[in-house]
Design a protein around this motif. Structure first.
Motif, PDB file in Angstrom:
ATOM      1  N   LYS A 175       4.303  14.543  -4.401  1.00 19.86           N
ATOM      2  CA  LYS A 175       5.041  15.237  -5.456  1.00 19.86           C
ATOM      3  C   LYS A 175       6.059  14.298  -6.110  1.00 19.86           C
ATOM      4  O   LYS A 175       6.240  14.332  -7.329  1.00 19.86           O
ATOM      5  CB  LYS A 175       5.738  16.470  -4.885  1.00 19.86           C
ATOM      6  N   ALA A 176       6.717  13.475  -5.311  1.00 23.33           N
ATOM      7  CA  ALA A 176       7.670  12.522  -5.883  1.00 23.33           C
ATOM      8  C   ALA A 176       6.950  11.575  -6.834  1.00 23.33           C
ATOM      9  O   ALA A 176       7.424  11.333  -7.959  1.00 23.33           O
ATOM     10  CB  ALA A 176       8.370  11.743  -4.773  1.00 23.33           C
ATOM     11  N   ALA A 206      13.151   2.808  -5.677  1.00 22.07           N
ATOM     12  CA  ALA A 206      13.248   3.994  -4.811  1.00 22.07           C
ATOM     13  C   ALA A 206      12.141   3.980  -3.761  1.00 22.07           C
ATOM     14  O   ALA A 206      12.390   4.164  -2.568  1.00 22.07           O
ATOM     15  CB  ALA A 206      13.178   5.265  -5.651  1.00 22.07           C
ATOM     16  N   LEU A 207      10.910   3.745  -4.193  1.00 22.20           N
ATOM     17  CA  LEU A 207       9.782   3.751  -3.259  1.00 22.20           C
ATOM     18  C   LEU A 207       9.826   2.542  -2.334  1.00 22.20           C
ATOM     19  O   LEU A 207       9.552   2.653  -1.133  1.00 22.20           O
ATOM     20  CB  LEU A 207       8.463   3.779  -4.032  1.00 22.20           C
ATOM     21  N   SER A 213       4.667   4.422  -0.079  1.00 21.73           N
ATOM     22  CA  SER A 213       3.778   4.215  -1.224  1.00 21.73           C
ATOM     23  C   SER A 213       3.986   2.834  -1.842  1.00 21.73           C
ATOM     24  O   SER A 213       4.308   2.697  -3.028  1.00 21.73           O
ATOM     25  CB  SER A 213       4.002   5.318  -2.270  1.00 21.73           C
ATOM     26  N   LEU A 214       3.783   1.798  -1.037  1.00 22.42           N
ATOM     27  CA  LEU A 214       4.103   0.445  -1.480  1.00 22.42           C
ATOM     28  C   LEU A 214       3.256   0.002  -2.667  1.00 22.42           C
ATOM     29  O   LEU A 214       3.736  -0.716  -3.551  1.00 22.42           O
ATOM     30  CB  LEU A 214       3.935  -0.535  -0.317  1.00 22.42           C
ATOM     31  N   HIS A 244      11.045  -5.417  -1.734  1.00 26.14           N
ATOM     32  CA  HIS A 244      10.964  -4.572  -0.537  1.00 26.14           C
ATOM     33  C   HIS A 244       9.514  -4.289  -0.164  1.00 26.14           C
ATOM     34  O   HIS A 244       9.150  -4.320   1.023  1.00 26.14           O
ATOM     35  CB  HIS A 244      11.720  -3.260  -0.763  1.00 26.14           C
ATOM     36  N   ALA A 245       8.682  -4.017  -1.167  1.00 24.90           N
ATOM     37  CA  ALA A 245       7.269  -3.763  -0.877  1.00 24.90           C
ATOM     38  C   ALA A 245       6.627  -4.987  -0.240  1.00 24.90           C
ATOM     39  O   ALA A 245       5.859  -4.870   0.727  1.00 24.90           O
ATOM     40  CB  ALA A 245       6.538  -3.372  -2.161  1.00 24.90           C
ATOM     41  N   ALA A 246       6.953  -6.175  -0.745  1.00 26.37           N
ATOM     42  CA  ALA A 246       6.391  -7.409  -0.175  1.00 26.37           C
ATOM     43  C   ALA A 246       6.856  -7.604   1.265  1.00 26.37           C
ATOM     44  O   ALA A 246       6.066  -7.962   2.151  1.00 26.37           O
ATOM     45  CB  ALA A 246       6.798  -8.606  -1.038  1.00 26.37           C
ATOM     46  N   ALA A 247       8.141  -7.356   1.519  1.00 24.90           N
ATOM     47  CA  ALA A 247       8.669  -7.542   2.879  1.00 24.90           C
ATOM     48  C   ALA A 247       7.979  -6.610   3.867  1.00 24.90           C
ATOM     49  O   ALA A 247       7.628  -7.017   4.981  1.00 24.90           O
ATOM     50  CB  ALA A 247      10.176  -7.296   2.882  1.00 24.90           C
TER      51      ALA A 247
END
Length: 377
Positions: A175-176, A206-207, A213-214, A244-247
């Protein structure tokens, strides 16, 4: 019903093959998983998905995380849990009536009124609990949707929709993400480049910050950076979202390179406003860096970022001080003291009044409690 059987039923109910589910999970998580793995390990009941994969299954299958976390449940309980996520009919009716009444009377807020509301919500979001601001925003959005007749209104709508999306992360990830996508479409209708970039950049950070949900975090970040190469707060958010997604995917080289890009971006686009969600002052950059360095296991950068953030953090925003304490707890856990890190983080969260808690803080606690590495396939 076993968890494996529940996953299969939800997949089949959507008309998906195991390959389609694997593709959706890869896109959401940024990690690889195969059809064979889903069949042999999850749906067969041989192994249960980790907390990492449960979050992404929740998003892909549009099912509350609390439902998937129950290993066994009767179908009627499952149906009741799904129904409980809907807005009560009476509440929905009241909101719809309020919106149409304002439109029929022709006395809805002016564009100037809406822009003033928008500025106020940017500040309120930083200090209010998610549930309180979500209720207020729901009412505002129902009224606003009756007035979307000019680009400036679409700009207001896009930013308010982005804030609304941020009140429903984690257990309702699908939903987000749906709200972030609608906010991006609304921003496109506004024709305002800064808004188009900001909405996508805000969704990305935010994600990425939440660790959910990277793949979608990367997608929004890439879109923001493709729309304009002009330095802006939206682009700054996008850089840190992708970092952040990469980390979290274990791509440490990319994450470190993006830290440098983010710092340079701040030099040209950082803001002086201290207490608005639309702003990215120096203390907030260091909140981003603090968690990022903890995830990278870089104690030197983490401590420096935490000290810099504490030095400038407004006293009116205690929730963000708690964020920093949870980052320290994560750093302890990653350094070989998972029990001590969890105790430290939980004690810090307990000191914050419950009405100030956010869903993001709860997700950080869950990340600290996980004692397994993120899966890599």
């Amino acid at each position: 019903m076993s968890l494996g059987a529940l996953i299969k039923d939800l997949r089949v109910a959507r008309g998906w093959s195991q390959s389609r589910l694997a593709d959706e999970l890869c896109m959401l998580s940024g990690s690889s998983i195969s059809r064979e793995y889903i069949s042999r390990n999850w749906e067969s009941g041989k192994f249960e998905p980790s907390a990492f994969w449960l979050r992404h299954l929740s998003t892909a299958l549009d099912t509350p995380l609390s439902v998937l976390e129950h290993e066994s449940m009767k179908r009627r309980t499952f149906i009741a849990d799904i129904a409980a996520t809907a807005i009560a009919p009476r509440v929905a009716a009241d909101l719809i009536q309020e919106g149409f009444s304002a439109r029929l009377r022709g006395d809805g807020p002016s564009i100037e009124d809406w822009e003033a509301k928008l500025a106020a919500y940017g500040t309120d979001y930083m200090s209010m609990g998610a549930q309180d601001i979500q209720r207020r925003l729901a009412s505002e959005l129902v009224t606003l949707q009756q007035q979307l007749d000019q680009p400036r209104m679409w700009t207001v709508a896009a930013r308010l929709m982005t804030l609304f999306a941020k009140t429903i992360p984690g257990s309702d990830g699908a939903k987000a993400i749906s709200w972030y996508r609608m906010a991006a479409e609304a921003a496109d209708r506004s024709g305002d480049t800064d808004t188009r970039v900001w909405v996508r950049g805000r969704a990305s950070i935010a994600l990425g910050y939440e660790g959910s949900s990277l793949g979608i975090a990367d997608m929004f970040g890439d879109q923001a950076m493709a729309i304009s190469d002009k330095p802006s707060l939206g682009r700054l958010n996008a850089v840190f979202g992708k970092a952040h997604a990469a980390a979290l995917r274990g791509d440490l080289g990319t994450a470190r390179a993006l830290i440098d890009v983010g710092r340079r971006s701040f030099d040209t686009s950082g803001s002086y406003e201290q207490t608005s969600d639309y702003a990215v002052p120096w203390w907030r950059v260091n909140v981003f860096l603090s968690l990022l360095a903890a995830r990278l296991g870089d104690e030197r950068i983490a401590i420096a970022a935490q000290e810099a953030a504490v030095h400038e953090l407004p006293s009116s925003l205690p929730r963000f001080a708690t964020h920093l304490e949870l980052h320290r707890g994560l750093m302890m856990a990653r350094s070989g003291d998972p029990e001590g890190g969890e105790r430290y983080a939980q004690a810090a969260l307990d000191l914050l009044p419950p009405e100030k808690h956010s869903l993001t803080l709860r997700m950080l606690i869950d990340e600290i409690k996980r004692d397994e590495s993120l899966p890599k396939c």
